[in-house]
Design a protein around this motif. Structure first.
Motif, mmCIF file in Angstrom:
data_model
loop_
_atom_site.group_PDB
_atom_site.id
_atom_site.type_symbol
_atom_site.label_atom_id
_atom_site.label_comp_id
_atom_site.label_asym_id
_atom_site.label_seq_id
_atom_site.Cartn_x
_atom_site.Cartn_y
_atom_site.Cartn_z
ATOM 1 N N UNK A 377 0.828 -1.206 0.000
ATOM 2 C CA UNK A 377 0.000 0.000 0.000
ATOM 3 C C UNK A 377 0.860 1.254 0.000
ATOM 4 N N UNK A 378 1.969 1.198 0.729
ATOM 5 C CA UNK A 378 2.860 2.358 0.826
ATOM 6 C C UNK A 378 3.437 2.714 -0.542
ATOM 7 N N UNK A 379 3.955 1.713 -1.237
ATOM 8 C CA UNK A 379 4.566 1.967 -2.545
ATOM 9 C C UNK A 379 3.511 2.370 -3.574
ATOM 10 N N UNK A 380 2.330 1.767 -3.510
ATOM 11 C CA UNK A 380 1.264 2.133 -4.424
ATOM 12 C C UNK A 380 0.885 3.600 -4.252
ATOM 13 N N UNK A 381 0.727 4.042 -3.025
ATOM 14 C CA UNK A 381 0.387 5.447 -2.756
ATOM 15 C C UNK A 381 1.483 6.368 -3.260
ATOM 16 N N UNK A 382 2.734 5.988 -3.022
ATOM 17 C CA UNK A 382 3.873 6.793 -3.474
ATOM 18 C C UNK A 382 3.896 6.878 -4.994
ATOM 19 N N UNK A 383 3.702 5.739 -5.657
ATOM 20 C CA UNK A 383 3.725 5.721 -7.125
ATOM 21 C C UNK A 383 2.615 6.583 -7.704
ATOM 22 N N UNK A 384 1.431 6.519 -7.111
ATOM 23 C CA UNK A 384 0.320 7.347 -7.586
ATOM 24 C C UNK A 384 0.641 8.826 -7.422
ATOM 25 N N UNK A 385 1.282 9.168 -6.312
ATOM 26 C CA UNK A 385 1.632 10.565 -6.065
ATOM 27 C C UNK A 385 2.687 11.076 -7.022
ATOM 28 N N UNK A 386 3.636 10.220 -7.398
ATOM 29 C CA UNK A 386 4.714 10.629 -8.288
ATOM 30 C C UNK A 386 4.269 10.632 -9.749
ATOM 31 N N UNK A 387 3.575 9.563 -10.155
ATOM 32 C CA UNK A 387 3.234 9.392 -11.571
ATOM 33 C C UNK A 387 1.809 9.826 -11.909
ATOM 34 N N UNK A 388 1.032 10.233 -10.904
ATOM 35 C CA UNK A 388 -0.344 10.644 -11.149
ATOM 36 C C UNK A 388 -0.443 11.954 -11.909
ATOM 37 N N UNK A 389 -1.670 12.348 -12.209
ATOM 38 C CA UNK A 389 -1.906 13.548 -13.014
ATOM 39 C C UNK A 389 -1.303 14.794 -12.393
ATOM 40 N N UNK A 390 -1.293 14.866 -11.067
ATOM 41 C CA UNK A 390 -0.747 16.047 -10.396
ATOM 42 C C UNK A 390 0.614 15.753 -9.770
ATOM 43 N N UNK A 391 1.221 14.637 -10.143
ATOM 44 C CA UNK A 391 2.501 14.245 -9.576
ATOM 45 C C UNK A 391 3.676 15.035 -10.117
ATOM 46 N N UNK A 392 4.813 14.868 -9.471
ATOM 47 C CA UNK A 392 6.003 15.635 -9.834
ATOM 48 C C UNK A 392 6.524 15.285 -11.228
ATOM 49 N N UNK A 393 6.352 14.036 -11.662
ATOM 50 C CA UNK A 393 6.829 13.668 -12.995
ATOM 51 C C UNK A 393 6.044 14.399 -14.082
ATOM 52 N N UNK A 394 4.735 14.480 -13.906
ATOM 53 C CA UNK A 394 3.921 15.217 -14.879
ATOM 54 C C UNK A 394 4.223 16.703 -14.829
ATOM 55 N N UNK A 395 4.427 17.229 -13.619
ATOM 56 C CA UNK A 395 4.744 18.655 -13.481
ATOM 57 C C UNK A 395 6.054 18.979 -14.181
ATOM 58 N N UNK A 396 7.067 18.118 -13.994
ATOM 59 C CA UNK A 396 8.360 18.345 -14.630
ATOM 60 C C UNK A 396 8.234 18.195 -16.145
ATOM 61 N N UNK A 397 7.469 17.223 -16.596
ATOM 62 C CA UNK A 397 7.268 17.032 -18.035
ATOM 63 C C UNK A 397 6.550 18.221 -18.651
ATOM 64 N N UNK A 398 5.523 18.730 -17.985
ATOM 65 C CA UNK A 398 4.788 19.893 -18.491
ATOM 66 C C UNK A 398 5.705 21.113 -18.588
ATOM 67 N N UNK A 399 6.585 21.263 -17.594
ATOM 68 C CA UNK A 399 7.528 22.384 -17.614
ATOM 69 C C UNK A 399 8.470 22.282 -18.815
ATOM 70 N N UNK A 400 8.956 21.074 -19.084
ATOM 71 C CA UNK A 400 9.856 20.882 -20.222
ATOM 72 C C UNK A 400 9.126 21.100 -21.542
ATOM 73 N N UNK A 401 7.889 20.640 -21.630
ATOM 74 C CA UNK A 401 7.117 20.834 -22.862
ATOM 75 C C UNK A 401 6.884 22.322 -23.121
ATOM 76 N N UNK A 402 6.626 23.073 -22.051
ATOM 77 C CA UNK A 402 6.450 24.524 -22.201
ATOM 78 C C UNK A 402 7.742 25.164 -22.683
#
Length: 458
Positions: A377-402
């Motif tokens: 459960x811990x890793x699942x929650x962490x993965x959702x937070x990192x890779x989810x729509x509002x996660x840091x990976x999407x935020x960083x990707x959106x910044x690079x795309x901009x």
């Protein structure tokens, strides 16, 4: 860009070369912009791969965090050719023996030879299965051949199938109930038809006819651990809770059935989780490292998002749940190697599986306390937070795309400035060439006048 086709005709200056070099200076900012865009695109690509890998890790972690994944059982038969077995998660571990005396059969009956000339006649066949309500099949003109009658029975929902058999003496129709079991007998009533045709298909219930039973309807007869049992079908789905037994043959000897906890399947789930983690670990290490041999830096070297993710994952794998006999992954043989990957110590994991409830608790614990939540459960929650729509990976990707979008616009501006500069330079140098031409013409005229003056005064 305009094409320069020739040097200055009047001045002799290579206008094409000069303008080309000046335009190249105007376009010089394009190269660093293109390198920046390529670097950003490379980062976007690797971040997409990392996101996909995190999603996969989260999926496998969720599987380990689901208590149902730890209730799997595996059923085996000592003779699957005679008795096959399958078990669901509701089955209870145990062993028993099973012997089959006879298989369940469906009732079958065959007609005599159908020799009616010109057809078997029109009429109605009335079918009753297991004493149920009668269901009629109308036989009309043009469909009263044996093949047509069998086809019409098979396309009707009367609980009986029909087959045509043909030999030197003629054609017969064989009927069989769709379901096995002693109660699934059938009768066939006939109204109309020819005496030497359709009426021969009457069967059972005291009806006169020419149909003979070729196989009786019967239940399967078997025993489990010496207890005699019977079933209307050869597939037993509720005789032993959670276990499906398929009776294929009369047994030559008692068949051993073993239902055991599927620890091998559980260990495979753990290994899949470890492999998914190692895939991300390798990806992050390569992307953030500097290769001394090739003197090249990874796409994400110095990237705070990637470095932070790598550190967070490593810290999580070393964390403690604080609940149960096993509180760390290392307690069950999942240890960190020097390269940052995880390794599964098979002997230690095998020993830990002897305390299955504690291993299950290590991954599934969910008592509302963030410090004791299971690793799944811990890793699942962490993965959702990192890779989810509002996660840091999407935020960083959106910044690079901009940044790529802005870079593209800047490249367009440079190209536009260079194009306008080319037009301007051409106009200036062509004007200069024209001026030189005029001056050369004036010089020629003056020289001609001086020559003429000198000739006249000499």
């Amino acid at each position: 860009m305009s094409t320069i086709s020739s040097p200055g005709l009047a001045s002799g200056i290579d206008i094409k070369s000069i303008v080309s070099q000046l335009v190249a200076l105007e376009r010089a900012p394009l190269q660093p912009l293109q390198r920046q865009a390529a670097t950003a695109q490379s980062k976007i690509s690797i971040l997409s791969t990392i996101k996909s890998s995190m999603d996969n890790l989260g999926t496998l972690a969720a599987k380990l965090g689901d208590p149902k994944s730890w209730s799997g059982v595996n059923a085996t038969s000592s003779n699957a050719g005679e008795v096959a077995v399958a078990a669901s998660s509701t089955a209870t571990a145990g062993r028993f023996t099973l012997s089959v005396t006879s298989l369940a059969t469906s009732q079958a009956a065959a007609s005599g030879v159908l020799n009616a000339v010109g057809g078997l006649g029109t009429g109605t066949l009335s079918f009753s299965v297991a004493g149920g309500a009668s269901r009629d099949v109308e036989i009309l003109a043009g469909e009263d051949s044996p093949a047509a009658i069998a086809a019409k029975i098979n396309s009707s929902d009367v609980g009986v199938t029909a087959t045509v058999l043909k030999d030197a003496s003629g054609e017969r129709i064989v009927m069989r109930s769709k379901e096995t079991g002693a109660s699934n007998t059938f009768t066939v009533g006939v109204a109309g038809g020819n005496a030497d045709g359709l009426q021969k298909l009457a069967f059972g219930g005291g009806a006169p006819g020419d149909m003979t039973q070729t196989q009786p309807a019967a239940n399967a007869m078997f025993s489990i651990d010496g207890v005699d049992l019977q079933s209307p079908t050869n597939k037993l789905t509720d005789t032993v809770p959670g276990v499906t037994l398929t009776l294929n043959k009369v047994t030559s000897a008692a068949v051993d059935i073993n239902v055991a906890t599927d620890t091998e399947g559980m260990k495979k789930n753990i290994q899949a989780f470890v492999d998914a983690y190692n895939s991300i670990s390798t990806l992050l290490t390569t992307a953030t490292a500097y290769n001394e041999t090739t003197k090249t830096a990874g796409s994400l070297q110095g990237d705070s998002t990637a470095i932070g993710l790598q550190n967070a994952l490593r810290g999580m794998m070393r964390s403690v749940t604080g609940n149960g006999a096993f509180t760390r992954l290392a307690d069950i043989g999942i240890v960190a190697a020097q390269n940052g990957k995880l390794e599964v110590k098979a002997d230690k994991l095998d020993a830990a599986m002897g305390n299955l409830s504690a291993v299950r608790n290590l991954f599934t614990s969910d008592d509302g306390d963030a410090t004791t939540v299971g690793f799944g459960l811990k890793v699942k929650t962490f993965a959702d937070g990192i890779a989810g729509a509002t996660g840091s990976l999407n935020a960083r990707t959106d910044s690079l795309k901009a940044a790529v979008t802005r870079n593209g616009k800047e490249q367009e501006r440079v190209i536009d400035r260079a194009a306008r500069a080319e037009v301007r330079y051409l106009a200036q140098y062509n004007a200069m060439d024209a001026a030189v031409g005029r001056l050369n013409g004036l010089s020629t005229f003056v020289n001609q006048q001086i020559t003429l003056w000198n000739r006249n005064t000499g």
